[in-house]
Motif scaffolding. Structure first.
Motif, PDB file in Angstrom:
ATOM      1  N   SER A   1       1.102  -1.317  -0.005  1.00 55.30           N
ATOM      2  CA  SER A   1       0.053  -0.030   0.011  1.00 55.30           C
ATOM      3  C   SER A   1       1.012   1.216   0.117  1.00 55.30           C
TER       4      SER A   1
ATOM      5  N   SER B   1      -8.552  -9.182  -6.972  1.00 53.60           N
ATOM      6  CA  SER B   1      -8.370  -7.720  -6.562  1.00 53.60           C
ATOM      7  C   SER B   1      -6.945  -7.308  -7.236  1.00 53.60           C
TER       8      SER B   1
ATOM      9  N   TYR C   1      -6.051  -4.357  -9.648  1.00 53.50           N
ATOM     10  CA  TYR C   1      -4.892  -3.150  -9.370  1.00 53.50           C
ATOM     11  C   TYR C   1      -4.068  -3.142 -10.670  1.00 53.50           C
TER      12      TYR C   1
ATOM     13  N   SER D   1      -5.398  -1.412 -13.556  1.00 58.76           N
ATOM     14  CA  SER D   1      -5.659   0.239 -13.336  1.00 58.76           C
ATOM     15  C   SER D   1      -4.121   0.718 -13.477  1.00 58.76           C
TER      16      SER D   1
END
Length: 321
Positions: A84, A113, A117, A120
């Motif tokens: 993150s 997921s 990511y 994107s």
């Protein structure tokens, strides 16, 4: 995704994160000994499989992952994390490039997921990301195995063994030749013995790589920028992580293993004493007996006797305080 190998004699289905494959096939310790001796195979077909193809695949992944992969040689295995913005671990990828495509397996159920990511972040790069879980099953062969690998199968070879990206349609025929089948509990027992962390087991929402020793195997400290790098660099250069991974030898007289999440305290404090950590994975090992991995506060003395719930525990250092 339910494995067809659950129909093998003695198969007992796993639960929780490993649902879909066998926990064991009737004899946990025999299965552990088989793996330790380099025989048998483990059905990991519940794990997610993704591929990244295209001419920019390595340079693009290099920008996103904690690992240096821009010049990853074909056939060389590596592992990498996605962090993150605050440096907490979000994904763990076990990678190999076959010269045209990067193959990775990930924790069950995390591939969607992860792919969202990655999609994107494609921008103008020439890459194609695909979920191949429905087509390919991960199979593990232990170090020393002489089992024949089918022609054309992508292999990720590590010091611990080989991960095969096997066409899912070939799983049953492969099992007939590569046996004996070994359950996920035996695989997990050896993972704990080897002090190897697992996403979702040794991690929580605030885990950073330094706490688990992943800084040595999944993070390259001299590579360029990636999300979360500031936290990695700050801890590496200026401080210490707040927690550290330990290996615990548990009191063998106890009938039940302390489950994941069991609170740990110092043995010389009363039962209501302060919490200093928690069990992440506990197993019964064929030679070591009941053992576990746990996260404890960094400043816990390395020789301090501990209590995991009602079970006495002695710690072995994994990550230095």
């Amino acid at each position: 995704m339910k494995s067809p190998l659950l129909s093998l004699p003695g198969a007992v289905p796993a639960e929780g994160a490993d649902e879909g494959v066998a926990a064991h096939y009737g004899d946990l310790f025999r299965e552990q000994r088989a793996l330790a001796d380099g025989t048998g195979f483990v059905d990991l077909s519940h794990r997610g499989v993704i591929t990244v193809s295209g001419e920019d695949r390595l340079s693009w992944l290099h920008l996103l992952l904690t690992q240096h992969v821009s010049e990853l040689p074909a056939g060389q295995a590596t592992e990498a994390l996605i962090l993150s913005a605050h440096g907490h671990i979000e994904h763990a990828l076990y990678l190999v490039d076959d010269g045209e495509t990067v193959w990775a397996h990930v924790e069950p159920g995390t591939q969607e997921s992860l792919i969202a990511y990655l999609e994107s972040m494609k921008f103008f790069y020439k890459v194609d990301v695909a979920d191949r879980t429905a087509e390919f099953a991960v199979v593990y062969l232990p170090a020393g195995s002489i089992a024949e690998v089918p022609q054309g199968v992508v292999v990720r070879e590590t010091p611990y063994g080989r991960d095969l990206f096997l066409p899912r349609a070939d799983l049953e025929s492969f099992a007939q030749k590569a046996g004996p089948a070994v359950g996920i509990l035996a695989y997990e027992a050896l993972r704990v013995e080897q002090h190897r962390p697992r996403l979702g087991f040794e991690t929580d929402h605030r885990t950073i790589p330094h706490e688990l020793g992943w800084i040595d195997t999944a993070v390259h400290l001299q590579k360029g920028c990636y999300r979360g790098q500031e936290t990695v660099a700050r801890v590496q250069n200026l401080g210490k992580p707040p927690r550290r991974l330990v290996f615990l030898h548990l009191d063998g007289s106890e009938v039940h293993l302390p489950p994941a999440g069991t609170e740990i305290r110092l043995a010389d404090e009363d039962p209501d004493g302060r919490k200093i950590g928690f069990i992440t994975t506990s197993v019964r090992h064929h030679e070591l007996g009941p053992v576990a991995l746990a996260l404890v506060k960094r400043n816990v003395p390395v020789d301090a006797p501990l209590m995991a719930g009602e079970t006495a525990a002695a710690q072995e250092v994994v990550v230095e305080p």
